[in-house]
Design an enzyme around this catalytic site. Structure first.
Site, short mmCIF file in Angstrom:
data_model
loop_
_atom_site.label_atom_id
_atom_site.label_comp_id
_atom_site.label_asym_id
_atom_site.label_seq_id
_atom_site.Cartn_x
_atom_site.Cartn_y
_atom_site.Cartn_z
N GLU A 46 31.96 19.15 -23.25
CA GLU A 46 30.59 19.02 -23.75
C GLU A 46 29.72 18.65 -22.55
OE1 GLU A 46 28.09 15.73 -26.31
OE2 GLU A 46 30.01 16.38 -27.15
N GLU B 231 19.96 13.31 -23.62
CA GLU B 231 20.04 12.58 -24.88
C GLU B 231 19.11 11.39 -24.74
OE1 GLU B 231 24.15 12.55 -26.98
OE2 GLU B 231 24.52 12.23 -24.84
#
Length: 162
Positions: A46, A51
């Site tokens: 990932e 974020e």
């Protein structure tokens, strides 16, 4: 949007404005394995280009998750950058992906790099197709770590271009 494994270089840019910072919101720009060549998460990798936690206004997180490096093993590869106006202005979140390293940037300034250590897919599963996800999650173990504000929704991750 599927990104093939790089034979040379992949450049990804997303120009976006984050939703207003409210507890429980978790906007993200990220990529995961399309075919899960090496198995389920985190073994197939990932890439977190950006974020943000609503309880941390203006703080951007970039990271990778692999079989060898992830939060379950407590050796997660991650760093942060500051963009105090990320909730009020557009910024360009970028990824440079080569066979040798992943580099994440904001407005052209690199703030995270994950090198290919040349060991195995446990450290570098980034030789396979990945697809891009743009989302705003609400809650979760990390995004909701300080609870969820009653007025957190509606929330919008505004995207100018990919």
């Amino acid at each position: 949007c599927a990104c093939p494994p790089p034979a040379g270089r992949v450049r990804l840019e997303v120009r976006a404005k984050l939703p207003h910072a409210k507890r429980g919101l978790w906007p993200a720009i990220w990529l995961v394995s399309t075919d899960q060549k090496y198995g389920r998460w985190p073994d197939s990798g990932e890439i977190d280009v950006m974020e943000n936690l609503g309880c941390e206004p203006g703080i951007l997180h970039a990271s990778v998750h692999t079989g060898a490096y992830n939060h379950r093993l407590r050796n997660h590869r991650m760093t942060t950058a500051e963009a105090p106006d990320a909730h009020d202005a557009f910024h360009v979140y970028g990824l440079q992906w080569t066979p040798h390293e992943l580099t994440v940037s904001v407005d052209g300034t690199p703030y995270f790099c994950h090198p290919n250590e040349g060991m195995s897919h446990a450290e570098w599963p980034f030789d396979q197709p990945f697809h891009l996800i743009l989302n705003v999650a609400v809650g979760g173990n990390w995004g909701g770590k300080e609870g969820i504000a009653d007025d957190c929704c509606p929330a919008t991750l505004e995207v100018d271009y990919v």
